[in-house]
Scaffold this active site. Structure first.
Site, PDB file in Angstrom:
ATOM      1  N   LYS A  28       0.855  -1.192   0.000  1.00 32.99           N
ATOM      2  CA  LYS A  28       0.000   0.000   0.000  1.00 32.99           C
ATOM      3  C   LYS A  28       0.889   1.239   0.000  1.00 32.99           C
ATOM      4  O   LYS A  28       1.729   1.402   0.877  1.00 32.99           O
ATOM      5  CB  LYS A  28      -0.898   0.004   1.236  1.00 32.99           C
ATOM      6  CG  LYS A  28      -1.622   1.341   1.475  1.00 32.99           C
ATOM      7  CD  LYS A  28      -2.436   1.351   2.772  1.00 32.99           C
ATOM      8  CE  LYS A  28      -2.979   2.757   3.065  1.00 32.99           C
ATOM      9  NZ  LYS A  28      -3.720   2.847   4.334  1.00 32.99           N
ATOM     10  N   ASP A  87      -2.418  10.465   3.477  1.00 33.89           N
ATOM     11  CA  ASP A  87      -3.820  10.118   3.696  1.00 33.89           C
ATOM     12  C   ASP A  87      -4.488  11.158   4.588  1.00 33.89           C
ATOM     13  O   ASP A  87      -4.354  11.121   5.809  1.00 33.89           O
ATOM     14  CB  ASP A  87      -3.907   8.721   4.333  1.00 33.89           C
ATOM     15  CG  ASP A  87      -5.346   8.274   4.518  1.00 33.89           C
ATOM     16  OD1 ASP A  87      -6.250   8.920   3.930  1.00 33.89           O
ATOM     17  OD2 ASP A  87      -5.576   7.267   5.228  1.00 33.89           O
ATOM     18  N   LYS A 104      -9.726  13.296   8.344  1.00 30.85           N
ATOM     19  CA  LYS A 104      -9.214  12.969   9.681  1.00 30.85           C
ATOM     20  C   LYS A 104      -9.134  14.233  10.524  1.00 30.85           C
ATOM     21  O   LYS A 104      -9.106  15.340  10.001  1.00 30.85           O
ATOM     22  CB  LYS A 104      -7.798  12.388   9.558  1.00 30.85           C
ATOM     23  CG  LYS A 104      -7.700  11.041   8.911  1.00 30.85           C
ATOM     24  CD  LYS A 104      -6.229  10.647   8.756  1.00 30.85           C
ATOM     25  CE  LYS A 104      -6.061   9.369   7.958  1.00 30.85           C
ATOM     26  NZ  LYS A 104      -6.511   8.158   8.660  1.00 30.85           N
ATOM     27  N   ASP A 159       1.859   6.614   5.367  1.00 29.44           N
ATOM     28  CA  ASP A 159       0.835   5.637   4.981  1.00 29.44           C
ATOM     29  C   ASP A 159       1.227   4.859   3.727  1.00 29.44           C
ATOM     30  O   ASP A 159       0.402   4.214   3.097  1.00 29.44           O
ATOM     31  CB  ASP A 159      -0.513   6.365   4.763  1.00 29.44           C
ATOM     32  CG  ASP A 159      -1.710   5.462   5.003  1.00 29.44           C
ATOM     33  OD1 ASP A 159      -1.531   4.387   5.615  1.00 29.44           O
ATOM     34  OD2 ASP A 159      -2.821   5.809   4.552  1.00 29.44           O
ATOM     35  N   ASP A 219     -11.923   7.359   4.185  1.00 27.89           N
ATOM     36  CA  ASP A 219     -10.662   7.137   4.906  1.00 27.89           C
ATOM     37  C   ASP A 219     -10.280   5.655   4.927  1.00 27.89           C
ATOM     38  O   ASP A 219      -9.177   5.304   5.330  1.00 27.89           O
ATOM     39  CB  ASP A 219     -10.773   7.690   6.335  1.00 27.89           C
ATOM     40  CG  ASP A 219      -9.416   7.848   7.011  1.00 27.89           C
ATOM     41  OD1 ASP A 219      -8.387   7.705   6.306  1.00 27.89           O
ATOM     42  OD2 ASP A 219      -9.387   8.092   8.221  1.00 27.89           O
ATOM     43  N   GLU A 223      -9.278   3.759   2.605  1.00 30.92           N
ATOM     44  CA  GLU A 223      -8.863   3.807   1.193  1.00 30.92           C
ATOM     45  C   GLU A 223      -7.816   2.767   0.834  1.00 30.92           C
ATOM     46  O   GLU A 223      -7.723   2.363  -0.317  1.00 30.92           O
ATOM     47  CB  GLU A 223      -8.361   5.206   0.863  1.00 30.92           C
ATOM     48  CG  GLU A 223      -6.891   5.493   1.212  1.00 30.92           C
ATOM     49  CD  GLU A 223      -6.567   5.367   2.707  1.00 30.92           C
ATOM     50  OE1 GLU A 223      -7.494   5.493   3.534  1.00 30.92           O
ATOM     51  OE2 GLU A 223      -5.407   5.116   3.038  1.00 30.92           O
ATOM     52  N   ARG A 280      -7.512  -0.400   1.430  1.00 26.89           N
ATOM     53  CA  ARG A 280      -8.049  -1.671   0.905  1.00 26.89           C
ATOM     54  C   ARG A 280      -8.510  -1.536  -0.540  1.00 26.89           C
ATOM     55  O   ARG A 280      -8.473  -2.491  -1.314  1.00 26.89           O
ATOM     56  CB  ARG A 280      -9.176  -2.164   1.825  1.00 26.89           C
ATOM     57  CG  ARG A 280     -10.383  -1.274   1.861  1.00 26.89           C
ATOM     58  CD  ARG A 280     -11.225  -1.503   3.102  1.00 26.89           C
ATOM     59  NE  ARG A 280     -10.576  -0.991   4.314  1.00 26.89           N
ATOM     60  CZ  ARG A 280     -11.105  -1.062   5.540  1.00 26.89           C
ATOM     61  NH1 ARG A 280     -12.285  -1.626   5.731  1.00 26.89           N
ATOM     62  NH2 ARG A 280     -10.468  -0.566   6.570  1.00 26.89           N
TER      63      ARG A 280
HETATM   64 ZN    ZN Z   1      -4.627   4.988   4.881  1.00 25.55          ZN
HETATM   65 MN    MN Z   2      -7.225   6.150   5.590  1.00 21.96          MN
END
Ligand code: ZN
Ligand code: MN
Length: 502
Positions: free
Chosen positions: A268, A273, A280, A291, A350, A352, A354
């Site tokens: 990933k 993010d 957030k 991230d 959020d 995201e 996956r």
């Molecule tokens: Zn993330």
């Molecule tokens: Mn996220």
């Protein structure tokens, strides 16, 4: 790439100058630390100096303790650093790594030339152990200081030359040659995680991954046009609120037999993010530059495999996007179509990671028909609640792969803990409007995230590592002082070395 320490190997001479590091074991009985015969000989001209210093400081050779003696009389050395290793020890590979880190940590900042004598009572230090200790030195010496403009001036003092003295120096040198690339791979991963997102955009990340071609990795970069053509609607949906174009990078190392199916690693790579429209809170949001630690690990791993010429066919794939809120950003309630054809209702923008992994795993499976796929992702805060920063979460559809990962975790100290997957958990991500939704509610958040990913791997043996607690901002250790830890490079290199090389 940072190279904050220069390491070489040699046979022990009769006398040593400069800073000299010695190993001492705890005695079976009594309080006097025990040295190897070679070290005793080296210390002979100083008489009882070390023994009296040890007594005065109550140093018995206990692991984690050290004795520091300035200008030891009778010796040419300017300083003696005696490191305790515990009872005449069967040190495991990970202990040697930690010992290397501990030694580096004991050196004064001004250290230029350092001699480390690798001799213990009760037998020769094996070449692999010496190499692992060297790796520990190297990892501890890492620092990310490229934005510290005032530190640059004394950079020279931050690069000591360390000579490791060992009986079988030739074998140790060979063993280090194999491990050096792992050290570089970890440093590379740490660099990527530490870089801020205004520098490390998806495009820049892909460019840096392109450097792997120097060690013989074949690197291919897919741009948004390619990704649209492939139908990666889930991944593209995440990136559509950003001015930065999304990328997928495919890295191939062909060190195995040509007919052999590759092993696949997927990372990933959300370079930043914000959470998107489901934004957030402000506090701590700066950490979201990390991230992409999963993708960073995959790049570091590919470097490690290629530089030690691993006899394996390996592919590394990373999905690089930036999750931002703007007028083009995707909304809660949107429905996207993934490359697999399955549709996804976005409940929370959020969640995201996956979405990115779903498309990249599907692509990896379709294109490469791999022996297995392991994905790494800073996926859920829930995994930190469950496991803290000691273990990464492990989810798998294959017991053999899961056991091998757990094993390599114990060997390398990059530990994983398996959590469940089941049809009941899977139901939690069924959607009213689409094939699935991208969150499964408050409970078991790491598990429902893994269930989501599993819908994109088919029958391929697969493991998912949730590294939200281990890949960044993890606590300092003997061999890591960096915010980005480079977690996973050593774990997966060990997995490949032990089970998948021909
Ligand atoms: Zn993330
Ligand atoms: Mn996220």
């Amino acid at each position: 790439m940072p190279d904050h320490v220069k390491i070489s190997f040699a046979k022990l001479p009769a006398a040593l100058e400069g800073i000299v590091v010695l190993l001492a074991a705890e005695p079976a009985e009594g309080e006097t630390p025990v040295f190897a015969p070679a070290v005793e000989a080296l210390l002979a001209p100083s008489g009882t100096l070390v023994a009296s210093a040890a007594q005065a400081d109550r140093f018995t050779g206990k692991s984690g303790k050290a004795l520091d003696i300035l200008s030891p009389s009778g010796l040419d050395a300017s300083r003696l650093v005696v490191i305790g290793v515990g009872k005449v020890p069967a040190l495991k590979s990970f202990d040697w790594l930690k010992l290397g880190g501990a030694i580096m940590g004991r050196l004064p900042a001004s250290a230029k030339e350092v001699s480390v004598v690798l001799a213990l009572p009760g037998g020769e230090v094996p070449a692999d152990a010496a190499a692992e200790l060297a790796l520990g030195l190297r990892l501890r010496a890492y620092s990310f200081d490229r934005y510290k403009t005032r530190k640059k001036a004394d950079e020279a003092t931050a690069k000591p030359k360390v000579t490791l003295y060992i009986e079988n120096d030739a074998a140790a040198k060979r063993a280090w040659k194999k491990r050096e690339g792992i050290g570089e791979g970890v440093a590379m991963a740490r660099d990527l995680v530490n870089e801020p997102a205004n520098v490390l955009t998806p495009t820049e990340f892909a460019r840096r991954a392109g450097d792997l071609s120097k060690v013989g990795v074949d690197v291919e970069v897919l741009g948004e046009k390619d990704l649209k053509k492939l139908g990666m609607g889930a991944l593209l949906g995440v990136g559509q609120g950003s001015d930065q174009e999304s990328r997928v990078v495919v890295m191939r190392w062909n060190g195995g037999k040509s007919e052999e199916a590759p092993v696949a690693f997927v990372g990933k790579g959300v370079v930043f993010d914000t959470g998107g429209i489901s934004i957030k809170q402000a506090a701590g949001m700066e950490d979201m530059k990390g991230d992409m630690a999963g993708a960073a690990c995959v790049v570091g791993l590919m470097h490690a495999l290629a530089s030690r010429k691993a006899k394996v066919n390996a592919v590394g794939l990373i999905g690089l996007v930036e999750n931002m809120p703007d007028g083009k950003a995707q909304r809660p309630g949107d429905i996207v179509t993934s490359m697999s054809g399955q549709t996804i209702e976005i409940i929370n923008t959020d969640a995201e990671g996956r979405l990115v992994l779903g498309d990249v795993l599907w692509y990896a499976k379709e294109r490469f028909k791999p022996q297995f796929m392991v994905d790494l992702a800073t996926l859920t805060g829930a995994i930190i609640v469950a496991l803290g920063t000691e273990h990464a979460g492990l989810f798998s559809n294959n017991d053999t792969l899961a056991e091998r990962l757990a094993d390599s975790g114990l060997t390398t100290g990059e530990k994983v803990w398996r959590l469940p997957l089941s049809a009941e958990y899977d139901k939690l991500i069924d959607s009213k409007f689409a094939d699935m939704k991208n969150t499964g509610g408050r409970f078991g958040g790491s598990i429902t995230a893994a269930q989501f990913i599993q819908r994109f791997v088919g029958d391929v043996p697969w493991a998912h590592l949730d590294i939200a607690g281990t890949g960044m901002s993890s606590p300092a250790s003997e061999f890591n002082r960096s915010w980005g830890s480079g977690w996973g490079v050593r774990l997966l290199d060990d997995l490949v070395a032990r089970h998948y090389e021909s």
